[in-house]
Scaffold this motif. Structure first.
Motif, PDB file in Angstrom:
ATOM      1  N   LYS A 195       0.970  -1.185  -0.057  1.00 14.36           N
ATOM      2  CA  LYS A 195      -0.037   0.145   0.074  1.00 14.36           C
ATOM      3  C   LYS A 195       0.787   1.356  -0.127  1.00 14.36           C
ATOM      4  N   ARG A 196       1.860   1.257   0.825  1.00  9.62           N
ATOM      5  CA  ARG A 196       2.745   2.473   0.926  1.00  9.62           C
ATOM      6  C   ARG A 196       3.596   2.504  -0.328  1.00  9.62           C
ATOM      7  N   ILE A 197       3.937   1.501  -1.042  1.00 13.66           N
ATOM      8  CA  ILE A 197       4.672   1.681  -2.101  1.00 13.66           C
ATOM      9  C   ILE A 197       4.083   2.231  -3.177  1.00 13.66           C
ATOM     10  N   THR A 198       2.587   1.660  -3.419  1.00 13.07           N
ATOM     11  CA  THR A 198       1.860   2.229  -4.447  1.00 13.07           C
ATOM     12  C   THR A 198       1.616   3.423  -4.253  1.00 13.07           C
ATOM     13  N   LYS A 199       1.214   3.975  -2.799  1.00 15.30           N
ATOM     14  CA  LYS A 199       0.717   5.394  -2.799  1.00 15.30           C
ATOM     15  C   LYS A 199       2.037   6.285  -2.959  1.00 15.30           C
ATOM     16  N   GLU A 200       3.350   5.938  -2.681  1.00 14.65           N
ATOM     17  CA  GLU A 200       4.304   6.615  -2.917  1.00 14.65           C
ATOM     18  C   GLU A 200       4.578   6.917  -4.624  1.00 14.65           C
ATOM     19  N   LEU A 201       4.479   5.531  -5.206  1.00 13.82           N
ATOM     20  CA  LEU A 201       4.646   5.672  -6.637  1.00 13.82           C
ATOM     21  C   LEU A 201       3.759   6.601  -7.280  1.00 13.82           C
ATOM     22  N   GLY A 202       2.442   6.397  -6.783  1.00 13.02           N
ATOM     23  CA  GLY A 202       1.568   7.609  -7.308  1.00 13.02           C
ATOM     24  C   GLY A 202       1.862   8.869  -7.160  1.00 13.02           C
ATOM     25  N   GLU A 203       2.377   9.346  -5.936  1.00 12.02           N
ATOM     26  CA  GLU A 203       2.701  10.690  -5.604  1.00 12.02           C
ATOM     27  C   GLU A 203       3.750  10.983  -6.521  1.00 12.02           C
ATOM     28  N   ILE A 204       4.673  10.229  -6.516  1.00  8.57           N
ATOM     29  CA  ILE A 204       5.801  10.648  -7.580  1.00  8.57           C
ATOM     30  C   ILE A 204       5.671  10.727  -9.098  1.00  8.57           C
ATOM     31  N   GLN A 205       4.658   9.684  -9.386  1.00  7.93           N
ATOM     32  CA  GLN A 205       4.144   9.764 -10.888  1.00  7.93           C
ATOM     33  C   GLN A 205       3.386  11.164 -11.429  1.00  7.93           C
TER      34      GLN A 205
ATOM     35  N   ASP B  83       3.342  14.122  -9.485  1.00  7.21           N
ATOM     36  CA  ASP B  83       4.297  15.205  -9.138  1.00  7.21           C
ATOM     37  C   ASP B  83       5.718  14.753  -9.037  1.00  7.21           C
ATOM     38  N   PRO B  84       6.526  14.628 -10.262  1.00  6.93           N
ATOM     39  CA  PRO B  84       7.692  13.870  -9.942  1.00  6.93           C
ATOM     40  C   PRO B  84       8.537  14.869  -9.667  1.00  6.93           C
ATOM     41  N   PRO B  85       9.648  14.451  -9.030  1.00 14.83           N
ATOM     42  CA  PRO B  85      10.670  15.613  -8.610  1.00 14.83           C
ATOM     43  C   PRO B  85      11.464  16.008  -9.894  1.00 14.83           C
ATOM     44  N   GLU B  86      11.964  17.298  -9.835  1.00 13.21           N
ATOM     45  CA  GLU B  86      12.459  17.945 -10.974  1.00 13.21           C
ATOM     46  C   GLU B  86      13.324  17.111 -12.061  1.00 13.21           C
ATOM     47  N   GLY B  87      13.172  17.206 -13.228  1.00 15.21           N
ATOM     48  CA  GLY B  87      13.833  16.455 -14.139  1.00 15.21           C
ATOM     49  C   GLY B  87      13.861  15.051 -14.183  1.00 15.21           C
ATOM     50  N   MET B  88      12.938  14.433 -13.448  1.00 12.99           N
ATOM     51  CA  MET B  88      12.980  12.649 -13.512  1.00 12.99           C
ATOM     52  C   MET B  88      11.634  12.336 -13.941  1.00 12.99           C
ATOM     53  N   LYS B  89      11.752  11.051 -14.497  1.00 18.36           N
ATOM     54  CA  LYS B  89      10.645  10.385 -14.876  1.00 18.36           C
ATOM     55  C   LYS B  89      10.759   9.054 -14.237  1.00 18.36           C
ATOM     56  N   VAL B  90       9.775   8.570 -13.549  1.00 22.90           N
ATOM     57  CA  VAL B  90       9.758   7.413 -12.680  1.00 22.90           C
ATOM     58  C   VAL B  90       8.823   6.237 -13.220  1.00 22.90           C
ATOM     59  N   THR B  91       9.260   5.176 -13.543  1.00 26.37           N
ATOM     60  CA  THR B  91       7.992   4.103 -14.196  1.00 26.37           C
ATOM     61  C   THR B  91       8.616   2.746 -13.230  1.00 26.37           C
ATOM     62  N   LEU B  92       7.703   1.865 -13.230  1.00 27.72           N
ATOM     63  CA  LEU B  92       7.903   0.496 -12.924  1.00 27.72           C
ATOM     64  C   LEU B  92       8.725  -0.270 -13.862  1.00 27.72           C
ATOM     65  N   LYS B  93       9.877  -0.809 -13.536  1.00 25.68           N
ATOM     66  CA  LYS B  93      10.599  -1.780 -14.519  1.00 25.68           C
ATOM     67  C   LYS B  93       9.646  -2.764 -15.231  1.00 25.68           C
TER      68      LYS B  93
END
Length: 156
Positions: free
Chosen positions: A7-17, A19-29
């Protein structure tokens, strides 16, 4: 995997995707594996890595958030805090088991990683020879870092 961990990982991933940190793109491998993230980080403009696109892998342990994630650079980089042995291991204080705290979030890890590109920490180096060049001949460090960025991180 513990139920709370997913649950925590899903929540953090959603937040990052969203509102990603500056200059970053985050996806699941791999969409079926919440524990392995792929990150593409742009070299910060105010750093010697500007213009580069660095691929990183972030692996969350099964007992996250009680154990820290592991972050590795897949793109070769000339940096005192990142190994250039093909593993791309990174030395970042908050990722040490004795310094990691469960309230820490992945977004903080990503921001600290980016900040490390802006301000290397030669006193906590993985690559001591690069740290020496950084401390004693910054111009030479800057030249090599820019060359490696062009060679390994541009147009990839």
């Amino acid at each position: 995997m513990q139920a709370g961990s997913g649950k925590r990982i899903t929540k953090e991933l959603g937040e990052i995707q969203s509102d990603p940190p500056e200059g970053m793109k985050v996806t699941l491998k791999d969409d079926s594996d919440l524990h392995t993230w792929q990150i593409v980080m742009d070299g910060p403009e105010q750093s010697v890595y500007a213009g580069g696109h660095f691929k990183l892998i972030l692996v969350l342990p099964k007992d996250y958030p009680f154990k820290p994630p592991v972050v590795n650079f897949q793109t070769k980089i000339y940096h005192p805090n990142i190994s250039n042995d093909g593993k791309g291991s990174m030395c970042l204080g908050m990722l040490r088991t004795d310094e990691w705290k469960p309230p820490n979030k992945i977004v903080a890890v990503l921001n600290m990683t980016r900040n490390l590109l802006i301000e290397p920490n030669p006193d906590d180096a993985v690559e001591s020879s690069i740290a020496e060049v950084y401390k004693n001949d910054y111009k030479s460090f800057e030249k090599t870092a820019k060359e490696w960025t062009k060679k390994y991180a541009v147009g990839k």
